[in-house]
Every structure is written in structure tokens, then in C-alpha cells.
Design a protein around this motif. Structure first.
Motif, PDB file in Angstrom:
ATOM      1  N   ASP A  71       0.862  -1.175   0.000  1.00  0.00           N
ATOM      2  CA  ASP A  71       0.000   0.000   0.000  1.00  0.00           C
ATOM      3  C   ASP A  71       0.905   1.233   0.000  1.00  0.00           C
ATOM      4  N   PRO A  72       0.451   2.351  -0.579  1.00  0.00           N
ATOM      5  CA  PRO A  72       1.276   3.566  -0.543  1.00  0.00           C
ATOM      6  C   PRO A  72       1.596   4.033   0.874  1.00  0.00           C
ATOM      7  N   ASP A  73       0.733   3.721   1.827  1.00  0.00           N
ATOM      8  CA  ASP A  73       0.941   4.081   3.230  1.00  0.00           C
ATOM      9  C   ASP A  73       1.604   2.909   3.945  1.00  0.00           C
ATOM     10  N   TRP A  74       2.837   3.118   4.477  1.00  0.00           N
ATOM     11  CA  TRP A  74       3.563   2.009   5.090  1.00  0.00           C
ATOM     12  C   TRP A  74       2.837   1.441   6.304  1.00  0.00           C
ATOM     13  N   VAL A  75       2.185   2.284   7.080  1.00  0.00           N
ATOM     14  CA  VAL A  75       1.437   1.789   8.240  1.00  0.00           C
ATOM     15  C   VAL A  75       0.336   0.836   7.773  1.00  0.00           C
ATOM     16  N   LYS A  76      -0.288   1.193   6.667  1.00  0.00           N
ATOM     17  CA  LYS A  76      -1.322   0.317   6.104  1.00  0.00           C
ATOM     18  C   LYS A  76      -0.711  -1.013   5.659  1.00  0.00           C
ATOM     19  N   CYS A  77       0.532  -0.969   5.175  1.00  0.00           N
ATOM     20  CA  CYS A  77       1.215  -2.215   4.797  1.00  0.00           C
ATOM     21  C   CYS A  77       1.330  -3.155   5.993  1.00  0.00           C
ATOM     22  N   VAL A  78       1.737  -2.617   7.132  1.00  0.00           N
ATOM     23  CA  VAL A  78       1.858  -3.434   8.337  1.00  0.00           C
ATOM     24  C   VAL A  78       0.497  -4.002   8.723  1.00  0.00           C
ATOM     25  N   GLU A  79      -0.519  -3.163   8.647  1.00  0.00           N
ATOM     26  CA  GLU A  79      -1.870  -3.608   8.983  1.00  0.00           C
ATOM     27  C   GLU A  79      -2.333  -4.727   8.050  1.00  0.00           C
ATOM     28  N   ILE A  80      -2.029  -4.589   6.769  1.00  0.00           N
ATOM     29  CA  ILE A  80      -2.411  -5.626   5.796  1.00  0.00           C
ATOM     30  C   ILE A  80      -1.713  -6.938   6.124  1.00  0.00           C
ATOM     31  N   MET A  81      -0.435  -6.872   6.445  1.00  0.00           N
ATOM     32  CA  MET A  81       0.295  -8.093   6.781  1.00  0.00           C
ATOM     33  C   MET A  81      -0.293  -8.771   8.018  1.00  0.00           C
ATOM     34  N   PRO A 114       6.793  15.917   7.936  1.00  0.00           N
ATOM     35  CA  PRO A 114       5.340  15.762   8.044  1.00  0.00           C
ATOM     36  C   PRO A 114       4.578  17.064   7.863  1.00  0.00           C
ATOM     37  N   ASP A 115       5.219  18.201   8.182  1.00  0.00           N
ATOM     38  CA  ASP A 115       4.544  19.476   7.974  1.00  0.00           C
ATOM     39  C   ASP A 115       4.235  19.716   6.498  1.00  0.00           C
ATOM     40  N   LYS A 116       4.999  19.038   5.622  1.00  0.00           N
ATOM     41  CA  LYS A 116       4.780  19.171   4.182  1.00  0.00           C
ATOM     42  C   LYS A 116       4.023  17.974   3.614  1.00  0.00           C
ATOM     43  N   GLY A 117       3.570  17.093   4.518  1.00  0.00           N
ATOM     44  CA  GLY A 117       2.706  16.009   4.085  1.00  0.00           C
ATOM     45  C   GLY A 117       3.388  14.701   3.764  1.00  0.00           C
ATOM     46  N   TYR A 118       4.662  14.557   4.104  1.00  0.00           N
ATOM     47  CA  TYR A 118       5.292  13.260   3.841  1.00  0.00           C
ATOM     48  C   TYR A 118       6.336  12.946   4.908  1.00  0.00           C
ATOM     49  N   ARG A 160      21.393  12.674  24.530  1.00  0.00           N
ATOM     50  CA  ARG A 160      20.110  13.173  24.026  1.00  0.00           C
ATOM     51  C   ARG A 160      19.537  12.170  23.029  1.00  0.00           C
ATOM     52  N   PHE A 161      18.298  11.764  23.262  1.00  0.00           N
ATOM     53  CA  PHE A 161      17.598  10.832  22.372  1.00  0.00           C
ATOM     54  C   PHE A 161      16.387  11.546  21.772  1.00  0.00           C
ATOM     55  N   VAL A 162      16.172  11.336  20.469  1.00  0.00           N
ATOM     56  CA  VAL A 162      15.127  12.076  19.769  1.00  0.00           C
ATOM     57  C   VAL A 162      14.238  11.138  18.953  1.00  0.00           C
ATOM     58  N   GLU A 163      13.165  11.716  18.427  1.00  0.00           N
ATOM     59  CA  GLU A 163      12.263  10.974  17.552  1.00  0.00           C
ATOM     60  C   GLU A 163      12.990  10.526  16.287  1.00  0.00           C
ATOM     61  N   HIS A 164      12.683   9.312  15.844  1.00  0.00           N
ATOM     62  CA  HIS A 164      13.285   8.772  14.621  1.00  0.00           C
ATOM     63  C   HIS A 164      12.314   7.772  14.015  1.00  0.00           C
ATOM     64  N   LEU A 165      12.224   7.778  12.694  1.00  0.00           N
ATOM     65  CA  LEU A 165      11.336   6.858  11.999  1.00  0.00           C
ATOM     66  C   LEU A 165      11.762   5.422  12.254  1.00  0.00           C
ATOM     67  N   HIS A 166      10.883   4.657  12.915  1.00  0.00           N
ATOM     68  CA  HIS A 166      11.192   3.263  13.227  1.00  0.00           C
ATOM     69  C   HIS A 166       9.904   2.469  13.350  1.00  0.00           C
ATOM     70  N   ASP A 167      10.065   1.134  13.279  1.00  0.00           N
ATOM     71  CA  ASP A 167       8.914   0.236  13.215  1.00  0.00           C
ATOM     72  C   ASP A 167       8.197   0.029  14.543  1.00  0.00           C
ATOM     73  N   GLU A 168       8.926   0.095  15.647  1.00  0.00           N
ATOM     74  CA  GLU A 168       8.403  -0.396  16.915  1.00  0.00           C
ATOM     75  C   GLU A 168       7.075   0.234  17.342  1.00  0.00           C
ATOM     76  N   PRO A 169       6.932   1.575  17.347  1.00  0.00           N
ATOM     77  CA  PRO A 169       5.643   2.139  17.765  1.00  0.00           C
ATOM     78  C   PRO A 169       4.479   1.689  16.888  1.00  0.00           C
TER      79      PRO A 169
END
Length: 423
Positions: free
Chosen positions: A107-117, A191-195, A228-237
């Protein structure tokens, strides 16, 4: 017990580590090293007595089906855009399935891909009486099993932090110990620009956050400074959000926080706009900033010779951390359950296996999920993510991990308040 026939798709660093470990398993009878690059597959198979090489085109499902015929397990260490083919082939061949990541082409949305699986493919594997496990490297993978262990002492869970610090620093310029393309691509979302951006599960909902934001600071007793630890794109959440009630005792907030050399290097590039992949005009020439920057970033070392060269030049630091903090209630008290994954650093990993600490934890951690398949340890069917292991599976996993020098330090302490994540 029947000796297993295993197809390894991908002859890179992860695939190589898994195959070399499978060679030592008594319950493995045959290993097929599959890759589009037949030279790489042949080179890998040539050093193993149980292995043969086969050219496999992952863009062609029939090619995968032919390679997987008669196999008990397919292990996938490929880029993320072959999902339909590898999953479809495993179903067609009625074999078990393991993936280091979660495929992104459903799916174009990666979160949706996980949901589909998890929702659509799971009943299909169950109908075949087989199991598929996704997200089986170090993070996701090892840290997901550690998260299951962290919530075990709690009656209820409020917040989970998955925390990773990459503190290995070489004297030479080496900002990343894994794929710099993947690392920097994960950082560039806006994300402020939609991606793009990062993900967090907050107040019971999956949200998008901005990379490098929402900092937290930690200094565990084995760390020489506060980090210092910051937000990062990852699968776990994302993965864990689907199972917060069933596997994480009702957790309302789940975060992934990342720190270290790679973060410190990437943040100024991001702020300067140098991670963007839209072309810009510079002195009359169209340039893609991301591609230009990547031209100057060294690849992560792969071979023992490359690792040794870095070690011979010297290190500034050989440190790191992987920790899960699970906050919740225990016997009416507010507590924090911490699980620290203690693993070999780069020096010890090279001495043990001729590789970096990143390669060791990802490869060996990934192999342990494979080992559970070949030794018939799993008691589940369908498709699950690595955070859905049962308690007995988690215990087996870390019992075997300890034999590889990957151990857990579990701590439980009372706290006054639960942490609040914020911008």
C-alpha cells in the motif's frame, strides 16, 4: 526431528550471518542461498557444506516459488519493495516465513502495509498451518522481544520507551555502521509538508512526529555521559500499537528514541535542507541535495578486512545502549521496568565473528528467530510481528542469546510520576 530445508533470500551481510549460523544447526539439512547476484550467492554457499547457490529474481514470484519448492522456511533479507512476491511465494509453497523488516509495497501508506500483513496475511498463513514473523533484526527484533520482557512484571502499562544509542566512534569519518542510505532517508521526512517523519503511539492513537524532536536525556550506569535521544522513523511504535492491549498490558504511549553519532551528524544536514530529495537549482545546474550528500558518505564496513582496518586506525569510543523503559502499575505502585540489552561492542564482535557490533546484534539477533523455526520452538500460526512472541518464546530467545554474549539486565524501581513526552 525432521531436518529443515531453508531458503535464504539475500546474500548480503544479514543473509550471510544467518546462513553461517544455520550451517551449525543440527536440525538444518539444506540451505539455499538465493540472490539475483549469482556470484554473491555462490561465494556465500561455497564456504558452507550444507549450502547451494541459486539465482533468484525477487521481482518474479515464480522465480521465488521455484527456489522455495520443498522448503520449510523462507528467510528474507531484501529491500522492502518485494512484499507481494515473497509473501505470495511463501503462501504458495506452504512454508514458514521470516523477514528482517516489514515490506512496504502492499500500500502507498507504510502503516497500512503493516496492517495488511497482520490482518490479511495472518489468516492465510494460519490456513497453511505455517507461521510468518516480521521485524526480526535488532531494532525491530531484539528490542521487541525485550519490550515483551519489560512489561512482564507490570499489572498495567502506561508508557513504553524503546531507546537506542549508537556510541561507537572511529577515528576515521564513519558516521553510520549500517546502511547510510536507509539511515539518512529515514531522517529526511517532513510531516509538515505532508510526507515522512517518525511515528509515535500516543494517548491510544498512532501519530506522526518530526524527526529530531521531543528529546529525552538518559545516562545509565554503563554510559560515560548523558545522551540526548530524539524521535526517529522506526517500526516499533507502529508494530506495537496493533497489540498494545493484547501484548503490552494496555500501553497508551509507545515511543522510539534514537541517539548517537549518526543522529549528531544527520541533524545539521536535515536543518540545512541537505536531506531533501527534490531537485534544486545551483549555479544553473539541477542538483538533488540528498544524492549529492550521499556521494560523500562512506558505506558501512562489511568484510572482516574492512572492520580490521578501522580498528587498526583506532577508535574514539566503543559504546552503545539498547534499553526498554516500561512505566506502569505494580501492586498499586507506580514503577518503571527497565530491560537493558547488553551486547558485544565492535572490538568484541570483531574478535567473536569478524564483524561490527551493529552487524553482530542484527545478524545474530535475527538468526535467533530463525533458530526458533528450525528447532520447532514457536507455538503460533499465522503472521505476527516480533513483539508478539509468547512469554515462553521470549525466554527461549534470550536463553539462546546469552550463549552469543547478548544478555539482559532487568531492573524494577518505583517512580513518583510517569514521564510525559512533548515537543
Amino acid at each position: 526431528m525432521k531436518k529443515k530445508r531453508v531458503l535464504m533470500l539475500g546474500a548480503g551481510a544479514q543473509g550471510t550471518t544467518v546462513c553461517r549460523c544455520l550451517e551449525k544447526e543440527e536440525n538444518v539439512g539444506e540451505i539455499i542461498c538465493g540472490d539475483y547476484d549469482i556470484k554473491a550467492a555462490t561465494q556465500l554457499a561455497s564456504g558452507l557444506s550444507k549450502a547451494t547457490a541459486k539465482q533468484v529474481n525477487a521481482r518474479d514470484m515464480q522465480s521465488i516459488i521455484e527456489a522455495a519448492a520443498g522448503c520449510d522456511l523462507m528467510v528474507v533479507a531484501l529491500p522492502l519493495d518485494y512484499g507481494r512476491n515473497v509473501l505470495g511465494a511463501a503462501l504458495e509453497c506452504k512454508c514458514n516465513y521470516q523477514d528482517f523488516a516489514a515490506m512496504e509495497d502492499l500500500d502507498p501508506d507504510w502503516v497500512k502495509c503493516v496492517e495488511i500483513m497482520l490482518n490479511d496475511y495472518s489468516p492465510k498463513f494460519a490456513a497453511n498451518n505455517t507461521l510468518a514473523v516480521i521485524g526480526t533484526g535488532s531494532a525491530p527484533g531484539v528490542i521487541c522481544a525485550a519490550s515483551r520482557r519489560a512489561v512482564r512484571p507490570l499489572d498495567t502499562c502506561e508508557t513504553i520507551y524503546n531507546i537506542v544509542w549508537e556510541g561507537v566512534e572511529a577515528k576515521r569519518f564513519q558516521p553510520f555502521w549500517w546502511s547510510p542510505v536507509t539511515a539518512l532517508a529515514d531522517f529526511r521526512g517532513e510531516p509538515d509538508k505532508g510526507y515522512g517523519g517518525a511515528y509515535a503511539f500516543e494517548n491510544g492513537k498512532l501519530i506522526t512526529t518530526r524527526n529530531f524532536t521531543r528529546p529525552i536525556y538518559r545516562q545509565y550506569d554503563y554510559m560515560d555521559r548523558k545522551v540526548r535521544f530524539v524521535e526517529h522513523l522506526h517500526d516499533e511504535p507502529v508494530q506495537m500499537s496493533f497489540h498494545n492491549e493484547s501484548h503490552f498490558k494496555g500501553a497508551k504511549n509507545i515511543y522510539f528514541k534514537y541517539g548517537g553519532v549518526g543522529v549528531d551528524f544527520s541533524e545539521p544536514l536535515y536543518k540545512a535542507g541537505l536531506l531533501r530529495d527534490e531537485p534544486v537549482l545551483y549555479n544553473g545546474v539541477e542538483v538533488v541535495p540528498f544524492d549529492f550528500v550521499m556521494n560523500f558518505i562512506p558505506a558501512a564496513p562489511k568484510t572482516p578486512e574492512e572492520v580490521k582496518a578501522i580498528l587498526d586506525e583506532g577508535l574514539v569510543a566503543d559504546a552503545g545502549a539498547m534499553c526498554v523503559e516500561a512505566y506502569g502499575m505494580k501492586d498499586g505502585r507506580k514503577v518503571c521496568s527497565q530491560v537493558h540489552v547488553m551486547a558485544p561492542g565492535i572490538v568484541e564482535s570483531y574478535e567473536r565473528a569478524g564483524m561490527t557490533g551493529e552487524q553482530y546484534l542484527t545478524g545474530q539477533g535475527g538468526f535467533l528467530f530463525t533458530k526458533m523455526f528450525v528447532n520447532d520452538i514457536y507455538d503460533q500460526k499465522g503472521l505476527i510481528s516480533s513483539d508478539q512472541l509468547s512469554d515462553s518464546e521470549v525466554d527461549y530467545y534470550f536463553d539462546e542469546a546469552a550463549k552469543l554474549g547478548i544478555t539482559l539486565d532487568c531492573r524494577l524501581e518505583e517512580v513518583d510520576e510517569f514521564p510525559v513526552d512533548k515537543e
